[in-house]
Structure formats: C-alpha cells, structure tokens
Design a protein around this motif. Structure first.
Motif, PDB file in Angstrom:
ATOM      1  N   PRO A 121     -65.239  52.490-120.616  1.00 36.86           N
ATOM      2  CA  PRO A 121     -64.897  51.894-121.915  1.00 36.86           C
ATOM      3  C   PRO A 121     -65.603  52.544-123.099  1.00 36.86           C
ATOM      4  O   PRO A 121     -64.941  52.848-124.102  1.00 36.86           O
ATOM      5  N   THR A 132     -73.238  51.880-123.439  1.00 38.47           N
ATOM      6  CA  THR A 132     -73.054  50.529-122.896  1.00 38.47           C
ATOM      7  C   THR A 132     -73.667  50.508-121.488  1.00 38.47           C
ATOM      8  O   THR A 132     -73.709  51.546-120.818  1.00 38.47           O
ATOM      9  N   PRO A 133     -74.132  49.343-121.042  1.00 42.09           N
ATOM     10  CA  PRO A 133     -74.964  49.343-119.830  1.00 42.09           C
ATOM     11  C   PRO A 133     -74.233  49.654-118.523  1.00 42.09           C
ATOM     12  O   PRO A 133     -74.727  50.433-117.704  1.00 42.09           O
ATOM     13  N   VAL A 134     -73.075  49.023-118.300  1.00 41.63           N
ATOM     14  CA  VAL A 134     -72.383  49.267-117.023  1.00 41.63           C
ATOM     15  C   VAL A 134     -71.990  50.743-116.937  1.00 41.63           C
ATOM     16  O   VAL A 134     -72.175  51.407-115.900  1.00 41.63           O
ATOM     17  N   CYS A 135     -71.468  51.274-118.044  1.00 41.79           N
ATOM     18  CA  CYS A 135     -71.065  52.686-118.084  1.00 41.79           C
ATOM     19  C   CYS A 135     -72.253  53.604-117.815  1.00 41.79           C
ATOM     20  O   CYS A 135     -72.130  54.614-117.111  1.00 41.79           O
ATOM     21  N   ARG A 144     -61.800  50.815-116.737  1.00 40.83           N
ATOM     22  CA  ARG A 144     -62.439  51.736-115.776  1.00 40.83           C
ATOM     23  C   ARG A 144     -61.382  52.234-114.801  1.00 40.83           C
ATOM     24  O   ARG A 144     -61.192  51.661-113.731  1.00 40.83           O
ATOM     25  N   ASN A 174     -63.661  45.897-117.307  1.00 38.90           N
ATOM     26  CA  ASN A 174     -64.791  46.496-118.015  1.00 38.90           C
ATOM     27  C   ASN A 174     -66.154  45.956-117.578  1.00 38.90           C
ATOM     28  O   ASN A 174     -67.160  46.651-117.716  1.00 38.90           O
TER      29      ASN A 174
HETATM   30  C1  BEZ Z   1     -70.529  48.141-120.273  1.00 42.34           C
HETATM   31  O1  BEZ Z   1     -70.400  49.308-119.902  1.00 42.34           O
HETATM   32  O2  BEZ Z   1     -71.559  47.532-120.106  1.00 42.34           O
HETATM   33  C2  BEZ Z   1     -69.350  47.433-120.904  1.00 42.34           C
HETATM   34  C3  BEZ Z   1     -68.475  48.145-121.717  1.00 42.34           C
HETATM   35  C4  BEZ Z   1     -67.421  47.473-122.308  1.00 42.34           C
HETATM   36  C5  BEZ Z   1     -67.247  46.129-122.083  1.00 42.34           C
HETATM   37  C6  BEZ Z   1     -68.099  45.447-121.239  1.00 42.34           C
HETATM   38  C7  BEZ Z   1     -69.174  46.101-120.660  1.00 42.34           C
END
Ligand code: BEZ
Length: 241
Positions: free
Chosen positions: A51, A55-58, A141, A160
């Motif tokens: 996304p 950003t944390p998950v990415c 994703r 996401n």
């Molecule tokens: C993430 O990478 O943390 C993230 C990015 C977009 C929406 C939600 C989380």
C-alpha cells in the motif's frame, strides 16, 4: 442496501489471470527503468505490491523479502516490488529501513531488488491492485508469480492490514518449479522431500488391472495416490534452472 461500490465503477479495475501473459509495462524503479516482464525472460519473478512506503506492515514485508533475496535468486527468481509512491519516497524509505530498523533479528537490511514508483497508478490499474472498497488510493497487497515465459502462474491479494508470509511464497515458487520439472502435482502443505502426486493414471491402472501399485507409490484411495520424490532431486533440479 450496501454502500459498497461496484467493481465496474472502479476506473482502475483490470485483472490478470493465471495462464495469461503478464500485462506488459515500462516503469521507473529504484534500480532504473524496467520493461516488464520482458527484462525477466528466462527467470521466474515474484511481483508484489504494497500500500505505501513508511508504513509498518509494509516495512516488515520488505525486510522479510529482502532477507530472502539470495534464496529467491538461487531458485532463479527475481523480486520486484510496487507501490503508488514516488521514487524519492521509495529511496528515502528503503534508506531509513537500512539505517534504522531492527525487527525479528533483521537489521541493516538492504533492498537489492527494484521497487516500481507507480505514482500515476498505471501499473496498479493493469494488475487489479487498486480495490477501492479496501483502499481508495493505495494498492492492496497483490502477489503475482510469473514464469520464465512471462506467464502468470500464481496470484494472491491480501488486505492492507495483513502481512504476507514470504516463506509461503518461496514454498509456492519451489512447488511450481517442482511440478514443472517432474510433471507432478503438489499436495497441501508440501515441502521438498514430501511425497508428490503423479497425475498420470498409471498407479490407478496398475491397481485396477493387477491389484498392485508401483513401488514407491502410496495408494490413499482410488482417486488419490502419492509417490516419493527426494529433497535432493527437487533441489538439484532447481540448482540447474
Ligand atoms: C501498513 O503497512 O502498516 C499499512 C498500510 C496501509 C494500510 C494499513 C496498514
């Protein structure tokens, strides 16, 4: 009543399909311009969107993917990332990860594969990555595994808020290579060294005709049989790709 938008009202909606040629594009990346998938002829490619930068998950996904770069390369597989951010944002984010982020034993992680700067959403639109009911502006994703002839062989889309499992994507890559190399099918939860499925009717025919099945074959039922395939043979075939 629902307030969800119809897919047909989504100007970004096109979807690749398994078995079709991967949609072609030329794009700017953190490693220069790429012509996709033409630059990757003769290689497998794991092409995945995220996304947004910073950003944390990415970040966790990029660290996991970059840490497995050599492992994918040894299996003749290139990695290509994408988000709808600019080159400048990508470069700053990847540098920040390398310089500052430590996570699950990974640190000083350098992303050696190209990250497409698709700020115009042109590539994302070709690959069905913008799914507005999940996110109006960012790519979901998405994952595509593309074979050495440029054909899409696997697709997945994650929301996401859920990070993908890079070990599973690597397993799926090895499974697809093994299916091709040995002309077999791959059962659930397979790992190299586990039995595989022989799609030919030979085991069933042997069972029907002679009431015995070939050596090394396990008969689970008349519609389900597996046979041995050593880890050594699986890995040797991948080394020689
Ligand atoms: C993430 O990478 O943390 C993230 C990015 C977009 C929406 C939600 C989380």
């Amino acid at each position: 009543m629902t307030n969800k938008k119809k897919a047909s009202s989504n100007p970004y909606f096109e979807m690749p399909q398994i078995g079709n040629s991967a949609p072609k594009f030329t794009a700017e990346t953190t490693r220069g311009e790429i012509n996709f998938p033409d630059d990757y002829q003769g290689k497998w490619v794991l092409f995945f969107s995220h996304p947004a930068d910073f950003t944390p998950v990415c970040t966790s996904e990029f660290m996991a993917a970059a840490s497995m770069y050599d492992q994918f390369a040894a299996a003749n597989c290139a990695l290509v990332g994408l988000s709808c951010d600019t080159i400048r944002s990508h470069v700053e984010w990847l540098q920040r990860i390398k310089d500052n982020v430590e996570y699950k034993g990974m640190k000083n992680v350098e992303v050696k594969f190209p990250l497409v700067a698709d700020w115009r959403k042109e590539v994302a639109s070709l690959y069905g990555m913008i799914q507005p009911n999940e996110n109006e502006v960012h790519a979901v994703r998405a994952v595509f595994i593309i074979d050495p002839d440029g054909v899409v062989r696997l697709m997945s889309y994650y929301p996401n808020n859920i990070g993908r499992n890079m070990d599973e994507l690597y397993r799926a890559l090895i499974a697809m290579q093994t299916a091709k190399n040995f002309d077999v099918y791959i059962p659930a939860n397979w790992q190299p060294g586990d039995d595989v499925i022989d799609p030919s009717a030979s085991a069933k025919a042997a069972r029907d005709q002679e009431n015995k099945i070939p050596k090394g074959t396990t008969d689970h039922d008349w519609f389900f049989w597996t046979k041995k395939l050593s880890k050594r043979r699986v890995l040797k075939a991948i080394e020689t790709l």
